[in-house]
Design a protein around this motif. Structure first.
Motif, PDB file in Angstrom:
ATOM      1  N   TRP A 129       0.831  -1.203   0.000  1.00  0.00           N
ATOM      2  CA  TRP A 129       0.000   0.000   0.000  1.00  0.00           C
ATOM      3  C   TRP A 129       0.869   1.259   0.000  1.00  0.00           C
ATOM      4  CZ3 TRP A 129      -4.109  -2.132  -1.477  1.00  0.00           C
ATOM      5  CH2 TRP A 129      -4.449  -3.396  -1.009  1.00  0.00           C
ATOM      6  N   GLN A 132       2.228   1.660  -3.453  1.00  0.00           N
ATOM      7  CA  GLN A 132       1.217   2.254  -4.345  1.00  0.00           C
ATOM      8  C   GLN A 132       1.110   3.746  -4.118  1.00  0.00           C
ATOM      9  OE1 GLN A 132      -2.092   3.414  -3.382  1.00  0.00           O
ATOM     10  NE2 GLN A 132      -2.701   3.870  -5.484  1.00  0.00           N
ATOM     11  N   TYR A 147      -8.834   0.675  -9.946  1.00  0.00           N
ATOM     12  CA  TYR A 147      -8.049   0.078  -8.875  1.00  0.00           C
ATOM     13  C   TYR A 147      -8.668  -1.265  -8.502  1.00  0.00           C
ATOM     14  CZ  TYR A 147      -6.344  -0.910  -4.198  1.00  0.00           C
ATOM     15  OH  TYR A 147      -5.796  -1.530  -3.113  1.00  0.00           O
ATOM     16  N   GLN A 148      -7.833  -2.276  -8.243  1.00  0.00           N
ATOM     17  CA  GLN A 148      -8.342  -3.539  -7.725  1.00  0.00           C
ATOM     18  C   GLN A 148      -7.211  -4.336  -7.077  1.00  0.00           C
ATOM     19  OE1 GLN A 148      -8.870  -5.366 -12.042  1.00  0.00           O
ATOM     20  NE2 GLN A 148      -9.155  -6.968 -10.513  1.00  0.00           N
ATOM     21  N   GLU A 149      -7.582  -5.237  -6.182  1.00  0.00           N
ATOM     22  CA  GLU A 149      -6.622  -6.158  -5.601  1.00  0.00           C
ATOM     23  C   GLU A 149      -6.465  -7.344  -6.540  1.00  0.00           C
ATOM     24  OE1 GLU A 149      -7.535  -7.136  -1.566  1.00  0.00           O
ATOM     25  OE2 GLU A 149      -7.841  -5.033  -0.995  1.00  0.00           O
ATOM     26  N   GLN A 151      -3.860 -11.097  -7.617  1.00  0.00           N
ATOM     27  CA  GLN A 151      -2.992 -12.142  -7.093  1.00  0.00           C
ATOM     28  C   GLN A 151      -2.410 -12.931  -8.254  1.00  0.00           C
ATOM     29  OE1 GLN A 151      -4.485 -14.050  -3.674  1.00  0.00           O
ATOM     30  NE2 GLN A 151      -2.884 -15.621  -3.570  1.00  0.00           N
ATOM     31  N   LYS A 156       0.387 -11.678  -3.558  1.00  0.00           N
ATOM     32  CA  LYS A 156      -0.729 -10.740  -3.561  1.00  0.00           C
ATOM     33  C   LYS A 156      -0.278  -9.397  -4.108  1.00  0.00           C
ATOM     34  CE  LYS A 156      -3.180 -12.915   0.266  1.00  0.00           C
ATOM     35  NZ  LYS A 156      -3.805 -12.729   1.615  1.00  0.00           N
ATOM     36  N   ILE A 158      -1.658  -5.310  -6.093  1.00  0.00           N
ATOM     37  CA  ILE A 158      -2.634  -4.281  -6.407  1.00  0.00           C
ATOM     38  C   ILE A 158      -2.416  -3.821  -7.844  1.00  0.00           C
ATOM     39  CG2 ILE A 158      -3.107  -3.441  -4.078  1.00  0.00           C
ATOM     40  CD1 ILE A 158      -0.935  -1.390  -4.403  1.00  0.00           C
ATOM     41  N   SER A 159      -3.510  -3.497  -8.496  1.00  0.00           N
ATOM     42  CA  SER A 159      -3.482  -3.002  -9.869  1.00  0.00           C
ATOM     43  C   SER A 159      -4.211  -1.669  -9.890  1.00  0.00           C
ATOM     44  CB  SER A 159      -4.177  -4.004 -10.801  1.00  0.00           C
ATOM     45  OG  SER A 159      -4.316  -3.475 -12.106  1.00  0.00           O
ATOM     46  N   PHE A 160      -3.603  -0.661 -10.520  1.00  0.00           N
ATOM     47  CA  PHE A 160      -4.261   0.640 -10.594  1.00  0.00           C
ATOM     48  C   PHE A 160      -3.785   1.376 -11.826  1.00  0.00           C
ATOM     49  CE2 PHE A 160      -0.420   1.075  -8.130  1.00  0.00           C
ATOM     50  CZ  PHE A 160       0.139   2.283  -8.496  1.00  0.00           C
ATOM     51  N   LYS A 178       0.965  -2.538 -11.981  1.00  0.00           N
ATOM     52  CA  LYS A 178       0.665  -3.682 -11.128  1.00  0.00           C
ATOM     53  C   LYS A 178       1.864  -3.906 -10.216  1.00  0.00           C
ATOM     54  CE  LYS A 178      -2.515  -6.229 -14.126  1.00  0.00           C
ATOM     55  NZ  LYS A 178      -2.805  -7.530 -14.815  1.00  0.00           N
ATOM     56  N   TYR A 180       3.225  -6.519  -7.071  1.00  0.00           N
ATOM     57  CA  TYR A 180       3.050  -7.744  -6.290  1.00  0.00           C
ATOM     58  C   TYR A 180       4.168  -7.842  -5.262  1.00  0.00           C
ATOM     59  CZ  TYR A 180       0.165  -9.384 -10.261  1.00  0.00           C
ATOM     60  OH  TYR A 180      -0.774  -9.511 -11.250  1.00  0.00           O
TER      61      TYR A 180
END
Length: 214
Positions: A129, A132, A147-149, A151, A156, A158-160, A178, A180
């Protein structure tokens, strides 16, 4: 476990440089001597790549799957990508793959992948986080668009995406990212294009190709 400071993550300058070539000079607070030295080397590499001649944006570029660390991860990159590995001040390493080409109106599209490793033997983890937030902070004029979580295997992430107005009259650009994290390692994928090219097949193939296996 405690999170690793992302100060080293911010020192990876590939997106900084490539967006400057893209006409997006929106970065603040990152002009340290270390960053400037690394930026100079990457700019030289991108300029040399551009001088070789860049493929047309209309068709997907020929891709190849690259496997890293004995199968720990794999990703697809267009043939002709550049690869660099450099040490981090904390004893870790940054390995990055970069590909640059021109779109239908002569503007640069960029995709980049980085594997950021902490020092050997560390038990700490990157804070996704915070990573990001640091990426978003590079572009104070950017407008978040999605934005989304996510995997990939055990990793794990995040993509934004962010929309940014070019300061050279080249229209709105999109920066898709992205990130990870797994076992202290950080994977970053970045694509910078004009909004009209965000669905370019080469970009889509790259952004959907990372497989983290262990």
């Amino acid at each position: 476990m405690p999170a690793v400071s992302v100060s080293a993550f911010r020192r990876w300058p590939s997106s900084v440089d490539m967006l400057r070539m893209h006409g997006l000079d929106f970065l603040t607070g990152e002009k340290t001597m270390l960053l400037q030295r690394r930026v100079c080397g990457i700019v030289a590499g991108l300029v040399a790549l551009a001088a070789l001649g860049l493929a047309d944006v209309q068709a997907q570029h020929a891709m190849e799957r690259i496997t890293g660390d004995g199968g720990r991860y794999s990703i697809e990159m267009p043939k002709g990508y550049t690869s660099t590995t450099s040490p981090r001040p904390d004893g870790g390493t940054v390995h990055q793959l970069t590909y640059l080409w021109k779109d239908s109106i002569g503007q640069y599209n960029v995709i980049a992948f980085a594997v950021i490793d902490p020092p050997p033997g560390t038990t700490k983890h990157f804070d996704l986080w915070e990573a990001q937030r640091q990426v978003a902070a590079r572009y104070p004029g950017a407008f978040p668009t999605r934005y989304q979580e996510i995997q990939s295997g055990p990793a794990k992430g995040i993509s934004f995406a962010m929309a940014v107005n070019s300061n050279r009259g080249q229209g709105v650009h999109e920066i898709a990212v992205k990130i990870y994290g797994l076992d202290g390692r950080l994977y970053e994928m970045l694509a910078a294009t004009r909004v009209e090219d965000r669905d370019d097949p080469t970009v889509a193939a790259f952004m959907n190709s990372l497989r983290v296996n262990r």
